[in-house]
Design a protein around this motif. Structure first.
Motif, PDB file in Angstrom:
ATOM      1  N   LYS A 125     -31.026  -1.183  -3.945  1.00 46.21           N
ATOM      2  CA  LYS A 125     -31.814  -1.956  -2.969  1.00 46.21           C
ATOM      3  C   LYS A 125     -31.942  -1.234  -1.631  1.00 46.21           C
ATOM      4  CE  LYS A 125     -31.506  -6.385  -5.103  1.00 46.21           C
ATOM      5  NZ  LYS A 125     -32.235  -5.973  -6.245  1.00 46.21           N
ATOM      6  N   ASN A 126     -30.972  -0.376  -1.318  1.00 47.66           N
ATOM      7  CA  ASN A 126     -31.022   0.383  -0.059  1.00 47.66           C
ATOM      8  C   ASN A 126     -32.164   1.400  -0.042  1.00 47.66           C
ATOM      9  OD1 ASN A 126     -28.757  -0.971   0.951  1.00 47.66           O
ATOM     10  ND2 ASN A 126     -27.370   0.490  -0.030  1.00 47.66           N
ATOM     11  N   ASP A 127     -32.708   1.716  -1.211  1.00 45.28           N
ATOM     12  CA  ASP A 127     -33.793   2.699  -1.290  1.00 45.28           C
ATOM     13  C   ASP A 127     -35.163   2.084  -1.027  1.00 45.28           C
ATOM     14  OD1 ASP A 127     -32.131   4.847  -1.857  1.00 45.28           O
ATOM     15  OD2 ASP A 127     -32.308   4.585  -4.036  1.00 45.28           O
ATOM     16  N   GLN A 128     -35.268   0.773  -0.942  1.00 47.57           N
ATOM     17  CA  GLN A 128     -36.579   0.130  -0.827  1.00 47.57           C
ATOM     18  C   GLN A 128     -37.376   0.620   0.378  1.00 47.57           C
ATOM     19  OE1 GLN A 128     -37.910  -1.623  -3.388  1.00 47.57           O
ATOM     20  NE2 GLN A 128     -35.991  -0.921  -4.287  1.00 47.57           N
ATOM     21  N   ILE A 129     -36.722   0.793   1.507  1.00 44.80           N
ATOM     22  CA  ILE A 129     -37.433   1.287   2.696  1.00 44.80           C
ATOM     23  C   ILE A 129     -37.910   2.719   2.470  1.00 44.80           C
ATOM     24  CG2 ILE A 129     -35.320   2.023   3.893  1.00 44.80           C
ATOM     25  CD1 ILE A 129     -38.229   0.489   5.743  1.00 44.80           C
ATOM     26  N   LEU A 130     -37.094   3.534   1.790  1.00 43.26           N
ATOM     27  CA  LEU A 130     -37.476   4.923   1.535  1.00 43.26           C
ATOM     28  C   LEU A 130     -38.652   5.008   0.567  1.00 43.26           C
ATOM     29  CD1 LEU A 130     -33.973   6.622   1.224  1.00 43.26           C
ATOM     30  CD2 LEU A 130     -35.542   6.687   3.179  1.00 43.26           C
ATOM     31  N   LEU A 131     -38.744   4.061  -0.342  1.00 47.58           N
ATOM     32  CA  LEU A 131     -39.835   4.093  -1.320  1.00 47.58           C
ATOM     33  C   LEU A 131     -41.199   3.932  -0.661  1.00 47.58           C
ATOM     34  CD1 LEU A 131     -38.198   2.145  -4.273  1.00 47.58           C
ATOM     35  CD2 LEU A 131     -38.609   4.613  -4.077  1.00 47.58           C
ATOM     36  N   LYS A 132     -41.228   3.299   0.493  1.00 44.61           N
ATOM     37  CA  LYS A 132     -42.483   3.194   1.254  1.00 44.61           C
ATOM     38  C   LYS A 132     -42.947   4.604   1.665  1.00 44.61           C
ATOM     39  CE  LYS A 132     -42.504   1.911   5.690  1.00 44.61           C
ATOM     40  NZ  LYS A 132     -42.483   1.149   6.940  1.00 44.61           N
ATOM     41  N   TYR A 133     -42.005   5.445   2.042  1.00 41.59           N
ATOM     42  CA  TYR A 133     -42.329   6.808   2.442  1.00 41.59           C
ATOM     43  C   TYR A 133     -42.696   7.671   1.232  1.00 41.59           C
ATOM     44  CZ  TYR A 133     -40.707   5.424   7.001  1.00 41.59           C
ATOM     45  OH  TYR A 133     -40.578   4.777   8.207  1.00 41.59           O
ATOM     46  N   VAL A 134     -42.031   7.427   0.111  1.00 43.48           N
ATOM     47  CA  VAL A 134     -42.373   8.146  -1.117  1.00 43.48           C
ATOM     48  C   VAL A 134     -43.780   7.777  -1.562  1.00 43.48           C
ATOM     49  CG1 VAL A 134     -41.781   8.474  -3.557  1.00 43.48           C
ATOM     50  CG2 VAL A 134     -39.956   8.390  -1.827  1.00 43.48           C
ATOM     51  N   LYS A 135     -44.126   6.499  -1.476  1.00 39.32           N
ATOM     52  CA  LYS A 135     -45.479   6.063  -1.848  1.00 39.32           C
ATOM     53  C   LYS A 135     -46.526   6.717  -0.941  1.00 39.32           C
ATOM     54  CE  LYS A 135     -48.054   1.960  -3.166  1.00 39.32           C
ATOM     55  NZ  LYS A 135     -48.252   2.395  -4.533  1.00 39.32           N
ATOM     56  N   ALA A 136     -46.244   6.771   0.342  1.00 40.30           N
ATOM     57  CA  ALA A 136     -47.162   7.425   1.273  1.00 40.30           C
ATOM     58  C   ALA A 136     -47.271   8.910   0.956  1.00 40.30           C
ATOM     59  CB  ALA A 136     -46.698   7.213   2.713  1.00 40.30           C
ATOM     60  N   ALA A 137     -46.148   9.542   0.655  1.00 35.04           N
ATOM     61  CA  ALA A 137     -46.147  10.970   0.310  1.00 35.04           C
ATOM     62  C   ALA A 137     -46.940  11.214  -0.971  1.00 35.04           C
ATOM     63  CB  ALA A 137     -44.711  11.458   0.158  1.00 35.04           C
ATOM     64  N   ASP A 138     -46.802  10.324  -1.929  1.00 36.06           N
ATOM     65  CA  ASP A 138     -47.547  10.403  -3.187  1.00 36.06           C
ATOM     66  C   ASP A 138     -49.045  10.366  -2.908  1.00 36.06           C
ATOM     67  OD1 ASP A 138     -47.921  10.326  -6.024  1.00 36.06           O
ATOM     68  OD2 ASP A 138     -48.006   8.142  -5.978  1.00 36.06           O
ATOM     69  N   LYS A 139     -49.462   9.464  -2.031  1.00 35.64           N
ATOM     70  CA  LYS A 139     -50.880   9.352  -1.666  1.00 35.64           C
ATOM     71  C   LYS A 139     -51.342  10.578  -0.877  1.00 35.64           C
ATOM     72  CE  LYS A 139     -51.008   4.299  -1.532  1.00 35.64           C
ATOM     73  NZ  LYS A 139     -52.034   4.038  -2.523  1.00 35.64           N
ATOM     74  N   LEU A 140     -50.478  11.097  -0.006  1.00 34.69           N
ATOM     75  CA  LEU A 140     -50.841  12.311   0.739  1.00 34.69           C
ATOM     76  C   LEU A 140     -51.024  13.495  -0.208  1.00 34.69           C
ATOM     77  CD1 LEU A 140     -48.545  11.933   3.864  1.00 34.69           C
ATOM     78  CD2 LEU A 140     -51.058  11.984   3.876  1.00 34.69           C
ATOM     79  N   SER A 141     -50.182  13.581  -1.216  1.00 34.99           N
ATOM     80  CA  SER A 141     -50.341  14.638  -2.209  1.00 34.99           C
ATOM     81  C   SER A 141     -51.667  14.489  -2.948  1.00 34.99           C
ATOM     82  CB  SER A 141     -49.164  14.602  -3.202  1.00 34.99           C
ATOM     83  OG  SER A 141     -49.325  15.583  -4.196  1.00 34.99           O
ATOM     84  N   ALA A 142     -52.028  13.264  -3.272  1.00 32.49           N
ATOM     85  CA  ALA A 142     -53.328  13.018  -3.914  1.00 32.49           C
ATOM     86  C   ALA A 142     -54.473  13.414  -2.992  1.00 32.49           C
ATOM     87  CB  ALA A 142     -53.445  11.548  -4.318  1.00 32.49           C
ATOM     88  N   LEU A 143     -54.330  13.113  -1.715  1.00 32.82           N
ATOM     89  CA  LEU A 143     -55.371  13.477  -0.744  1.00 32.82           C
ATOM     90  C   LEU A 143     -55.518  14.991  -0.641  1.00 32.82           C
ATOM     91  CD1 LEU A 143     -57.477  12.650   1.339  1.00 32.82           C
ATOM     92  CD2 LEU A 143     -55.622  12.440   3.019  1.00 32.82           C
ATOM     93  N   VAL A 144     -54.402  15.697  -0.644  1.00 32.30           N
ATOM     94  CA  VAL A 144     -54.442  17.159  -0.615  1.00 32.30           C
ATOM     95  C   VAL A 144     -55.181  17.689  -1.837  1.00 32.30           C
ATOM     96  CG1 VAL A 144     -53.007  19.234  -0.822  1.00 32.30           C
ATOM     97  CG2 VAL A 144     -52.423  17.477   0.863  1.00 32.30           C
ATOM     98  N   LYS A 145     -54.905  17.118  -2.998  1.00 35.26           N
ATOM     99  CA  LYS A 145     -55.613  17.529  -4.213  1.00 35.26           C
ATOM    100  C   LYS A 145     -57.120  17.318  -4.056  1.00 35.26           C
ATOM    101  CE  LYS A 145     -56.506  18.222  -8.664  1.00 35.26           C
ATOM    102  NZ  LYS A 145     -56.688  19.565  -9.176  1.00 35.26           N
ATOM    103  N   CYS A 146     -57.512  16.179  -3.518  1.00 34.93           N
ATOM    104  CA  CYS A 146     -58.939  15.903  -3.304  1.00 34.93           C
ATOM    105  C   CYS A 146     -59.555  16.941  -2.368  1.00 34.93           C
ATOM    106  CB  CYS A 146     -59.131  14.507  -2.729  1.00 34.93           C
ATOM    107  SG  CYS A 146     -58.706  13.165  -3.855  1.00 34.93           S
ATOM    108  N   ILE A 147     -58.872  17.234  -1.280  1.00 35.01           N
ATOM    109  CA  ILE A 147     -59.374  18.220  -0.307  1.00 35.01           C
ATOM    110  C   ILE A 147     -59.527  19.586  -0.971  1.00 35.01           C
ATOM    111  CG2 ILE A 147     -58.728  19.524   1.771  1.00 35.01           C
ATOM    112  CD1 ILE A 147     -57.476  16.844   2.791  1.00 35.01           C
ATOM    113  N   GLU A 148     -58.538  19.985  -1.735  1.00 40.38           N
ATOM    114  CA  GLU A 148     -58.596  21.293  -2.399  1.00 40.38           C
ATOM    115  C   GLU A 148     -59.749  21.362  -3.395  1.00 40.38           C
ATOM    116  OE1 GLU A 148     -54.596  21.575  -3.914  1.00 40.38           O
ATOM    117  OE2 GLU A 148     -53.859  22.510  -2.066  1.00 40.38           O
ATOM    118  N   GLU A 149     -59.954  20.287  -4.142  1.00 39.47           N
ATOM    119  CA  GLU A 149     -61.049  20.270  -5.122  1.00 39.47           C
ATOM    120  C   GLU A 149     -62.410  20.314  -4.424  1.00 39.47           C
ATOM    121  OE1 GLU A 149     -61.245  20.341  -8.504  1.00 39.47           O
ATOM    122  OE2 GLU A 149     -59.083  20.574  -8.729  1.00 39.47           O
TER     123      GLU A 149
END
Length: 196
Positions: A125-149
């Protein structure tokens, strides 16, 4: 310690390609994506820590990012439009992910399972706050892929880029906005430009 297939299975992340419904100029696998997500999650938490008295564990965020798509070794990468098509599919896919995570954890020796349950099944349960940052990082990685394509002339990713940007801004995270302002523009540059 008994023989374990866990890391041999994880090494197969390199065979699971992302963006299955999209015409890609360069394929991306979940191993590459997970490393980038881990690096971005680490940075986002560091940015949070610089501007907050509430200090979070950046290394733990990186670890969660590293394993965030591990279950896709078993499930494959389900395209976002399918995965989030309706509540029934979302609920069913979460159950499938849970079963896949339990299968991965079961490949570990008994005395290591509890540590990896927290990472793969997200039971801490202590990881729940960190998962918000992981989700954002996941989306940022997707955005980078879009930019590269798009940079390679692939218009297939224009709509995905707009949707991902909108989703990121709607998260209302100053760390994400800092990343977009400070780090994202460089992904549109050539190697010569970023090497200067």
């Amino acid at each position: 310690m008994k023989n374990s297939h866990f890391f041999a299975m994880l090494s197969r992340m390199k065979y699971i390609t992302r963006w299955g419904l999209m015409n890609n100029t360069n394929s991306e696998n979940i191993s590459e994506h997970s490393l980038q997500t881990a690096m971005f999650a680490h940075l986002l938490v560091l940015l949070h820590n610089k501007n907050s008295d509430d200090k979070l564990n950046a290394e733990r965020a990186a670890l969660l990012g590293m394993y965030h798509d591990a279950t896709e070794i078993i499930t494959g990468d389900m395209p976002t439009p399918v995965k989030y098509y309706n509540p029934e599919i979302i609920s069913s896919y979460k159950k499938v992910e849970r079963i896949a995570g339990e299968k991965l954890v079961s490949m570990l020796p008994d005395d290591l399972r509890d540590e990896y349950k927290d990472i793969i099944l997200l039971e801490n349960k202590n990881d729940q706050i960190l998962l918000k940052y992981v989700k954002a990082a996941d989306k940022l990685s997707a955005l980078v892929k879009c930019i590269e394509e798009i940079r390679m002339g692939n218009d297939e990713f224009k709509s995905a880029k707009l949707a991902t940007e909108k989703s990121l801004h709607s998260m209302n995270m100053p760390e994400v906005e800092d990343f977009i302002e400070s780090f994202l523009p460089s992904f549109s540059l050539t190697l010569d430009d970023i090497s200067e």
